[in-house]
Design a protein around this motif. Structure first.
Motif, PDB file in Angstrom:
ATOM      1  N   ALA A 107       0.845  -1.194   0.000  1.00  0.00           N
ATOM      2  CA  ALA A 107       0.000   0.000   0.000  1.00  0.00           C
ATOM      3  C   ALA A 107       0.875   1.236   0.000  1.00  0.00           C
ATOM      4  O   ALA A 107       1.869   1.314   0.722  1.00  0.00           O
ATOM      5  N   GLY A 108       0.520   2.195  -0.835  1.00  0.00           N
ATOM      6  CA  GLY A 108       1.245   3.460  -0.881  1.00  0.00           C
ATOM      7  C   GLY A 108       0.258   4.591  -1.060  1.00  0.00           C
ATOM      8  O   GLY A 108      -0.658   4.499  -1.879  1.00  0.00           O
ATOM      9  N   ALA A 109       0.427   5.668  -0.297  1.00  0.00           N
ATOM     10  CA  ALA A 109      -0.560   6.746  -0.339  1.00  0.00           C
ATOM     11  C   ALA A 109       0.078   8.102  -0.126  1.00  0.00           C
ATOM     12  O   ALA A 109       0.948   8.269   0.736  1.00  0.00           O
ATOM     13  N   LYS A 110      -0.389   9.084  -0.916  1.00  0.00           N
ATOM     14  CA  LYS A 110      -0.022  10.478  -0.724  1.00  0.00           C
ATOM     15  C   LYS A 110      -1.224  11.307  -0.315  1.00  0.00           C
ATOM     16  O   LYS A 110      -1.139  12.525  -0.188  1.00  0.00           O
ATOM     17  N   ASP A 111      -2.369  10.631  -0.110  1.00  0.00           N
ATOM     18  CA  ASP A 111      -3.590  11.316   0.310  1.00  0.00           C
ATOM     19  C   ASP A 111      -4.052  10.865   1.696  1.00  0.00           C
ATOM     20  O   ASP A 111      -5.155  11.202   2.134  1.00  0.00           O
ATOM     21  N   THR A 112      -3.242  10.068   2.386  1.00  0.00           N
ATOM     22  CA  THR A 112      -3.531   9.630   3.750  1.00  0.00           C
ATOM     23  C   THR A 112      -2.213   9.579   4.521  1.00  0.00           C
ATOM     24  O   THR A 112      -1.143   9.817   3.961  1.00  0.00           O
ATOM     25  N   TRP A 113      -2.290   9.237   5.793  1.00  0.00           N
ATOM     26  CA  TRP A 113      -1.070   8.933   6.538  1.00  0.00           C
ATOM     27  C   TRP A 113      -1.386   7.837   7.538  1.00  0.00           C
ATOM     28  O   TRP A 113      -2.537   7.596   7.891  1.00  0.00           O
ATOM     29  N   GLY A 114      -0.354   7.149   7.966  1.00  0.00           N
ATOM     30  CA  GLY A 114      -0.550   6.048   8.891  1.00  0.00           C
ATOM     31  C   GLY A 114       0.787   5.577   9.422  1.00  0.00           C
ATOM     32  O   GLY A 114       1.794   6.287   9.331  1.00  0.00           O
TER      33      GLY A 114
END
Length: 328
Positions: free
Chosen positions: A229-236
């Motif tokens: 999983a990779g995201a630039k619109d969330t963080w975790g």
């Protein structure tokens, strides 16, 4: 090679991180800067002690003092700039993603070998001491069954996207998107450890018809499956976990930082960290400088084999997901 005399293309955050460590490493120094903006070029050169700034790429590549080019421009420019640098007789260090198509990557590798030039895939993960720990400890957990990884980092440029702007990092015209950026590190570590998967499928979140702002890549290997999983619109919480029949390996901060490695089996629980310096670019610059000054061509060429497999995985996955870049 007696000394690395570096010229840079690009002026982003990663360039500063690399040059911060160039300043404290023997055998490498910055001599020239290329930028389309004279002002940005002068600012970067002044900060890191370079005396030459170019706004013309051909003139930059003809600089006789410079023997290495570090490329950290927008993704879509990597192939052409690397090709031109190699043709000009310059060794090249290219930021991830190396380019956008596997065919381009193979062409550049062949050109570098033909001219006996260094060509380096600048992925920090490959130069980290804790990466070597993961490879060493992998057999302790038995046959791998699942790999679970996440690299999510909310981008301020996503806010700009929501306001109607189209930053390069989300623009398919510049080969942007989360898969080619943050999720790249997850794919790289998978391929470096396990080789190229049998099948891949990518499920992206896209903003309108632009590049992916986040997504999950599934890779099917013989006997196990990997999820990235990779995201630039969330963080975790960023992590990388390898689960086997006899235990698991948990990598703190995930595939990019590899900040700490915990190895848990049915009979033991050990934690390793060979990275006293928290700056991952420190290890990249130190290790890379040593390999180049030692003329370790074969070692660095071997790392390109991993890169070629990564490029094939990324290109195939994004195309099947309908994410098309110029030149596809």
């Amino acid at each position: 090679m007696e000394e690395i005399r570096l010229g840079t293309i690009g002026s982003g955050v990663i360039v500063h991180s690399i040059l911060d460590n160039v300043k404290i490493t023997e055998g490498i120094r910055l001599v020239a800067v290329y930028s389309r903006s004279e002002e940005k070029g002068q600012e970067l050169a002044g900060e890191y002690g370079a005396h030459k700034v170019y706004t013309d790429l051909d003139a930059f590549l003809q600089d006789e003092e410079m023997n290495f080019v570090y490329i950290a421009s927008p993704n879509l420019l990597h192939y052409e700039q690397t090709r031109r640098a190699l043709l000009a007789g310059k060794n090249v260090i290219c930021e991830k993603p190396f380019c956008t198509q596997a065919g381009q990557a193979r062409e550049l590798v062949a050109l570098a070998k033909e001219k006996h030039l260094f060509l380096v895939d600048a992925v920090t993960t490959a130069f980290l001491p804790n990466y070597e720990v993961v490879k060493r400890e992998l057999t302790k957990i038995g046959r791998v069954k699942l790999v679970l990884s996440n690299y999510s980092q909310y981008s301020s440029r996503y806010d700009l996207l929501l306001k109607g702007e189209v930053p390069n990092v989300f623009n398919p015209e510049y080969a942007g998107g989360a898969l080619m950026d943050l999720n790249f590190y997850n794919v790289y570590l998978n391929v470096a450890l396990f080789g190229k998967p049998r099948e891949t499928v990518y499920f992206p979140n896209r903003y309108e018809n632009l590049a992916d702002t986040s997504g999950i890549l599934i890779m099917q290997y013989k006997g196990f499956v990997s999820e990235s999983a990779g995201a630039k619109d969330t963080w975790g919480v960023n992590s990388f976990q390898i689960e086997g029949e006899q235990g698991y390996i948990y990598i703190k901060d995930g595939s990019n930082g590899v900040a700490q490695v915990q190895v848990v089996t049915k009979t033991s629980d050990e934690t390793f960290n060979l990275q006293e310096n928290p700056d991952r670019y420190f290890y990249e610059v130190q290790k890379l400088t040593g390999l180049i000054l030692g003329d370790e061509y074969d070692t660095l060429y071997e790392k390109l084999d991993v890169m070629l497999d990564v490029m094939e995985v990324l290109e195939g996955a994004r195309k099947k997901a309908g994410i098309i870049f110029p030149g596809d």
